[in-house]
Design a protein around this motif. Sequence first.
Motif, PDB file in Angstrom:
ATOM      1  N   ALA A   1       0.815  -1.314   0.043  1.00  0.00           N
ATOM      2  CA  ALA A   1       0.149   0.186  -0.027  1.00  0.00           C
ATOM      3  C   ALA A   1       0.868   1.334  -0.004  1.00  0.00           C
ATOM      4  O   ALA A   1       0.359   2.294  -0.413  1.00  0.00           O
ATOM      5  N   ALA A   2       2.286   1.303   0.496  1.00  0.00           N
ATOM      6  CA  ALA A   2       3.013   2.240   0.416  1.00  0.00           C
ATOM      7  C   ALA A   2       3.232   2.824  -0.767  1.00  0.00           C
ATOM      8  O   ALA A   2       3.806   4.007  -0.875  1.00  0.00           O
ATOM      9  N   VAL A   3       3.223   1.932  -1.874  1.00  0.00           N
ATOM     10  CA  VAL A   3       3.648   2.402  -3.099  1.00  0.00           C
ATOM     11  C   VAL A   3       2.977   3.438  -3.819  1.00  0.00           C
ATOM     12  O   VAL A   3       3.494   4.205  -4.471  1.00  0.00           O
ATOM     13  N   SER A   4       1.632   3.625  -3.466  1.00  0.00           N
ATOM     14  CA  SER A   4       0.725   4.583  -3.814  1.00  0.00           C
ATOM     15  C   SER A   4       0.664   5.785  -3.022  1.00  0.00           C
ATOM     16  O   SER A   4       0.050   6.719  -3.333  1.00  0.00           O
ATOM     17  N   VAL A   5       1.456   5.742  -1.947  1.00  0.00           N
ATOM     18  CA  VAL A   5       1.418   7.010  -1.076  1.00  0.00           C
ATOM     19  C   VAL A   5       2.337   7.931  -1.526  1.00  0.00           C
ATOM     20  O   VAL A   5       3.395   7.837  -2.128  1.00  0.00           O
ATOM     21  N   GLN A   6       1.879   9.163  -2.005  1.00  0.00           N
ATOM     22  CA  GLN A   6       2.510  10.467  -2.377  1.00  0.00           C
ATOM     23  C   GLN A   6       2.837  11.481  -1.242  1.00  0.00           C
ATOM     24  O   GLN A   6       1.652  11.808  -0.403  1.00  0.00           O
ATOM     25  N   LEU A   7       4.010  11.579  -1.052  1.00  0.00           N
ATOM     26  CA  LEU A   7       4.413  12.694   0.184  1.00  0.00           C
ATOM     27  C   LEU A   7       4.783  13.795  -0.728  1.00  0.00           C
ATOM     28  O   LEU A   7       5.403  14.026  -1.744  1.00  0.00           O
ATOM     29  N   SER A   8       4.392  15.120  -0.417  1.00  0.00           N
ATOM     30  CA  SER A   8       4.772  16.429  -0.903  1.00  0.00           C
ATOM     31  C   SER A   8       6.268  16.660  -0.399  1.00  0.00           C
ATOM     32  O   SER A   8       6.948  15.989   0.270  1.00  0.00           O
ATOM     33  N   ALA A   9       6.728  17.688  -1.149  1.00  0.00           N
ATOM     34  CA  ALA A   9       8.158  18.076  -0.852  1.00  0.00           C
ATOM     35  C   ALA A   9       8.362  18.369   0.506  1.00  0.00           C
ATOM     36  O   ALA A   9       9.652  18.102   1.017  1.00  0.00           O
ATOM     37  N   ASP A  10       7.421  18.877   0.971  1.00  0.00           N
ATOM     38  CA  ASP A  10       7.450  19.412   2.552  1.00  0.00           C
ATOM     39  C   ASP A  10       7.605  18.158   3.524  1.00  0.00           C
ATOM     40  O   ASP A  10       8.231  18.355   4.427  1.00  0.00           O
ATOM     41  N   GLU A  11       6.381  17.322   3.087  1.00  0.00           N
ATOM     42  CA  GLU A  11       6.451  15.933   3.741  1.00  0.00           C
ATOM     43  C   GLU A  11       7.874  15.324   3.742  1.00  0.00           C
ATOM     44  O   GLU A  11       8.376  14.797   4.889  1.00  0.00           O
ATOM     45  N   LEU A  12       8.359  15.036   2.765  1.00  0.00           N
ATOM     46  CA  LEU A  12       9.485  14.432   2.497  1.00  0.00           C
ATOM     47  C   LEU A  12      10.672  14.936   3.396  1.00  0.00           C
ATOM     48  O   LEU A  12      11.519  14.591   3.861  1.00  0.00           O
ATOM     49  N   ALA A  13      10.781  16.450   3.175  1.00  0.00           N
ATOM     50  CA  ALA A  13      11.660  17.052   3.817  1.00  0.00           C
ATOM     51  C   ALA A  13      11.521  16.800   5.384  1.00  0.00           C
ATOM     52  O   ALA A  13      12.371  16.739   6.314  1.00  0.00           O
ATOM     53  N   ALA A  14      10.229  16.885   5.944  1.00  0.00           N
ATOM     54  CA  ALA A  14      10.097  16.748   7.357  1.00  0.00           C
ATOM     55  C   ALA A  14      10.317  15.215   7.883  1.00  0.00           C
ATOM     56  O   ALA A  14      10.842  15.265   9.066  1.00  0.00           O
TER      57      ALA A  14
END
Length: 334
Positions: free
Chosen positions: A296-309
Amino acid sequence: MTTAPPPLPTHRLGRLKVPAQGLGCLSTTSFYGVADPAEALATVHEAIDRGVALLDTADVQGLGEGERLLGRAVAGRRDRVLLSTKVGLERDAQGKFLGVRGDRAYIRERCHASLRRLGVDHLDLYVKHWAAPGEDIEEAMGAMAELVAEGKVLDVCLSEVSAATLRRAHAIHPVTAVQSEWSLWSRDVEVEILPVCRELGVGLIASSPLGRGFLTGRIRSEADLGPATDFRRTLPRFDPPHLRRNVAVVDALRPLADAHGITVAQLALAWLHQQGDDIVPIPGTARRDHLAENLAAVSVQLSADELAAVASAVPANAVHGDRYPPFLMTLVGN
């Protein structure tokens, strides 16, 4: 009526297009806890049915039992999978690690033994399992090249090597991918290996992307590990003093996962998936429920801000303890 899950996107490992997430099969051999062979077999079947192609094992996993189980699992499904196994790391009959070999005769003999255990006529990926200090990687790669020429191996990979060794090996025969531990609590590959992989057009297979289960959030004390034979009990990061401090890693990630409505494990995998389309994580499990959570994690999209966090919550130096005990640490990164 149950809706079928969407197909997995593809990533690239060297010349290969591969579904974005593979399956590490170490857990099928009771390396951590006590695996149920029937459930392990069902988990591999479920993974294949869900579109997972890259199935990864090694000749030392379960002292050959990992390959035998995987061979049973892919019977009748061979054309749907990419089989990857490793050669080089030696263990005795009791499971004690002895060292690393890369001589031609050894690699050839072990390749044929792996083919017999898997019940196949070729390996899709054959991985040189670590490199000993001062090892003649040119001899090992020459042996791998012979196996490719004979049709026994289709693609050659390396595991846990240095950037310098990767360059030397790639000069002898093209390396399709490097398999190295990479997760939010093992980020060493980001310094040298990943840039050189990208320079050479080599993919990266991220092993232990959930920190050997730690990033699931289910391990908070020594009592949460498996029996006395659980390999993690030998690893410094799981020693009680280090483990108590490392729990803070998961605690720092939990609010970010909760805000996205996902588990910490899914957050950790999603972060890794979004590091590039030349990366294929291979989270290991022998349980179908954990497989479903991971996929299920394959379809999770993180924003640039979330990736940085996420990266900020777990900086590269946040984890306490080495990945392996002293002897094994001398055998990685050479």
